[in-house]
Design a protein around this motif. Structure first.
Motif, PDB file in Angstrom:
ATOM      1  N   ALA A   1       0.812  -1.221   0.000  1.00  0.00           N
ATOM      2  CA  ALA A   1       0.000   0.000   0.000  1.00  0.00           C
ATOM      3  C   ALA A   1       0.840   1.263   0.000  1.00  0.00           C
ATOM      4  N   GLU A   2       2.125   1.157   0.367  1.00  0.00           N
ATOM      5  CA  GLU A   2       2.968   2.348   0.392  1.00  0.00           C
ATOM      6  C   GLU A   2       3.320   2.828  -1.008  1.00  0.00           C
ATOM      7  N   GLU A   3       3.139   1.993  -2.011  1.00  0.00           N
ATOM      8  CA  GLU A   3       3.363   2.393  -3.401  1.00  0.00           C
ATOM      9  C   GLU A   3       2.094   3.068  -3.915  1.00  0.00           C
ATOM     10  N   ALA A   4       2.167   4.368  -4.131  1.00  0.00           N
ATOM     11  CA  ALA A   4       0.968   5.137  -4.467  1.00  0.00           C
ATOM     12  C   ALA A   4       0.292   4.628  -5.734  1.00  0.00           C
ATOM     13  N   LEU A   5       1.071   4.381  -6.787  1.00  0.00           N
ATOM     14  CA  LEU A   5       0.466   3.918  -8.033  1.00  0.00           C
ATOM     15  C   LEU A   5      -0.084   2.509  -7.899  1.00  0.00           C
ATOM     16  N   ALA A   6       0.559   1.696  -7.091  1.00  0.00           N
ATOM     17  CA  ALA A   6       0.055   0.336  -6.892  1.00  0.00           C
ATOM     18  C   ALA A   6      -1.350   0.364  -6.306  1.00  0.00           C
ATOM     19  N   SER A   7      -1.596   1.334  -5.430  1.00  0.00           N
ATOM     20  CA  SER A   7      -2.929   1.435  -4.827  1.00  0.00           C
ATOM     21  C   SER A   7      -3.969   1.887  -5.844  1.00  0.00           C
ATOM     22  N   VAL A   8      -3.522   2.589  -6.894  1.00  0.00           N
ATOM     23  CA  VAL A   8      -4.430   2.991  -7.969  1.00  0.00           C
ATOM     24  C   VAL A   8      -4.785   1.789  -8.844  1.00  0.00           C
ATOM     25  N   PHE A   9      -3.809   0.903  -9.039  1.00  0.00           N
ATOM     26  CA  PHE A   9      -3.989  -0.240  -9.934  1.00  0.00           C
ATOM     27  C   PHE A   9      -4.379  -1.494  -9.157  1.00  0.00           C
ATOM     28  N   ARG A  10      -5.385  -1.371  -8.337  1.00  0.00           N
ATOM     29  CA  ARG A  10      -5.855  -2.524  -7.566  1.00  0.00           C
ATOM     30  C   ARG A  10      -6.810  -3.406  -8.360  1.00  0.00           C
ATOM     31  N   GLU A  11      -7.341  -2.855  -9.449  1.00  0.00           N
ATOM     32  CA  GLU A  11      -8.311  -3.582 -10.283  1.00  0.00           C
ATOM     33  C   GLU A  11      -7.897  -3.447 -11.741  1.00  0.00           C
ATOM     34  N   LEU A  12      -6.662  -3.863 -12.034  1.00  0.00           N
ATOM     35  CA  LEU A  12      -6.048  -3.631 -13.331  1.00  0.00           C
ATOM     36  C   LEU A  12      -6.392  -4.753 -14.312  1.00  0.00           C
ATOM     37  N   PRO A  13      -7.099  -4.439 -15.392  1.00  0.00           N
ATOM     38  CA  PRO A  13      -7.353  -5.460 -16.413  1.00  0.00           C
ATOM     39  C   PRO A  13      -6.096  -5.695 -17.247  1.00  0.00           C
ATOM     40  N   THR A  14      -5.906  -6.899 -17.702  1.00  0.00           N
ATOM     41  CA  THR A  14      -4.702  -7.258 -18.430  1.00  0.00           C
ATOM     42  C   THR A  14      -4.972  -8.464 -19.313  1.00  0.00           C
ATOM     43  N   PHE A  15      -4.131  -8.657 -20.317  1.00  0.00           N
ATOM     44  CA  PHE A  15      -4.223  -9.860 -21.129  1.00  0.00           C
ATOM     45  C   PHE A  15      -3.573 -11.052 -20.433  1.00  0.00           C
ATOM     46  N   LYS A  16      -2.865 -10.826 -19.371  1.00  0.00           N
ATOM     47  CA  LYS A  16      -2.159 -11.893 -18.675  1.00  0.00           C
ATOM     48  C   LYS A  16      -3.087 -12.614 -17.691  1.00  0.00           C
ATOM     49  N   VAL A  17      -3.005 -13.926 -17.681  1.00  0.00           N
ATOM     50  CA  VAL A  17      -3.777 -14.732 -16.742  1.00  0.00           C
ATOM     51  C   VAL A  17      -2.921 -15.013 -15.516  1.00  0.00           C
ATOM     52  N   GLY A  18      -3.504 -14.932 -14.337  1.00  0.00           N
ATOM     53  CA  GLY A  18      -2.772 -15.199 -13.102  1.00  0.00           C
ATOM     54  C   GLY A  18      -2.746 -13.979 -12.200  1.00  0.00           C
ATOM     55  N   LEU A  19      -2.055 -14.123 -11.073  1.00  0.00           N
ATOM     56  CA  LEU A  19      -2.037 -13.083 -10.046  1.00  0.00           C
ATOM     57  C   LEU A  19      -0.764 -12.243 -10.059  1.00  0.00           C
ATOM     58  N   GLU A  20       0.160 -12.530 -10.958  1.00  0.00           N
ATOM     59  CA  GLU A  20       1.415 -11.781 -11.019  1.00  0.00           C
ATOM     60  C   GLU A  20       1.245 -10.514 -11.840  1.00  0.00           C
ATOM     61  N   ALA A  21       2.110  -9.527 -11.572  1.00  0.00           N
ATOM     62  CA  ALA A  21       2.082  -8.276 -12.328  1.00  0.00           C
ATOM     63  C   ALA A  21       2.409  -8.547 -13.796  1.00  0.00           C
TER      64      ALA A  21
END
Length: 320
Positions: free
Chosen positions: A219-239
């Motif tokens: 949570a200390e990463e400001a942008l990470a907190s913005v991208f909590r519901e990030l859609p992606t073409f990648k399957v799985g839980l990794e960035a």
């Protein structure tokens, strides 16, 4: 490293742009061009609104009729940002299935990068904007936040704080968004087969083409907190890498008359996919208007040749 073209999908399916034709009723689109000024674009009148295309790269095109007359400040702000290039290399940064998909807030320098998105966020920046605009939810005709509409996002507790971020309603959200924070201004609606593109997002979820970067980076990463519901073409839980984000290219319909290399008068336009696009002509703006040609739109640039040597006005219509 997989690319967007060979990624295995859980729920997202690439759209083939052959969407079914809707019930037919002609709507006049946003401008005309006169061959008296051949090659120069001349702004005309609009019975329907400006036509904007949102290309969800790898998924399909969503065409939107904007409410120019009813929500003039909001539409003008959106058009100015689009034409300035502010939305270049932007990506959908928030997805809540059954609620909204949001973009227009962040863009990257290199969308083809295979680096993993994360600190120090060197490839990510905010979309430049023109400052906050006045909320127009209650101005003119009121449009509810129902499925297939587009509205402006804003800060909580501040109705007049919208800048560049937009969202598509993926459900009937009228009971939530019409009465919250002064109402969220709907400034356009999806036409044609673009609704099928939006429906794909309702089948996604965490680990299924969605990730939570706050869980990954803290949570200390400001942008990470913005991208909590990030859609992606990648399957799985990794960035995901940057080339697996869902990029959205926004363009405004353009109609151009020119002489091609063969000396023929050629009409070019950004077509609306999945519906009938009709090019009409007249000797004056007052008409009468006649049909030059009808084609099924592909979502890409199309053209027709007019063999006439007379000065003419042209306009684009489409069937809903």
């Amino acid at each position: 490293m997989k690319t967007r073209e060979d990624t295995a999908f859980v729920s997202i399916q690439r759209w083939d742009r052959r969407g079914k034709r809707c019930n037919r009723s002609l709507r006049r689109v946003w401008l005309w061009v006169s061959t008296a000024l051949l090659g120069c674009l001349s702004v005309g009148y609009s019975q329907a609104g400006t036509l904007a295309q949102f290309r969800f790269e790898g998924l399909g095109d969503v065409h939107v009729e904007l409410f120019d007359n009813e929500k003039p400040i909001t539409v003008a702000n959106f058009l100015n940002l689009t034409r300035s290039g502010a939305y270049r290399f932007t990506f959908a940064h928030r997805l809540v299935p059954g609620f909204v998909i949001q973009g227009g807030g962040f863009r990257v320098e290199n969308p083809n990068s295979d680096e993993i998105i994360g600190p120090a966020w060197e490839n990510v920046g905010s979309v430049p904007h023109l400052g906050p605009i006045k909320n127009e939810y209650g101005v003119g005709q009121i449009y509810s936040n129902v499925f297939g509409t587009i509205a402006m996002a804003k800060l909580g507790g501040n109705p007049d704080s919208a800048t560049s971020q937009w969202f598509f309603n993926l459900n009937d959200n009228a009971s939530i968004l019409d009465n919250q924070n002064g109402g969220f201004t709907v400034f356009g609606r999806v036409i044609g087969s673009g609704q099928e593109v939006l429906r794909q997002f309702n089948g996604l979820g965490l680990g299924r083409n969605m990730v939570n970067l706050q869980t990954i980076y803290g949570a200390e990463e400001a942008l990470a907190s913005v991208f909590r519901e990030l859609p992606t073409f990648k399957v799985g839980l990794e960035a995901p890498p940057y080339n697996q984000l869902i990029y959205v290219t926004v363009t405004i319909a353009e109609l151009l008359a020119r002489f091609n290399d063969a000396g023929e008068r050629e009409i070019l336009w950004n077509s609306a996919g999945g519906i009938t696009n009709t090019i009409e002509f007249a000797g004056s703006l007052g008409g009468p208007w006649e049909v030059l040609g009808e084609v099924e739109g592909t979502g890409r640039v199309m053209n027709l040749v007019d063999p006439s040597q007379e000065n003419r006005f042209y306009r684009l219509t489409f069937a809903l």
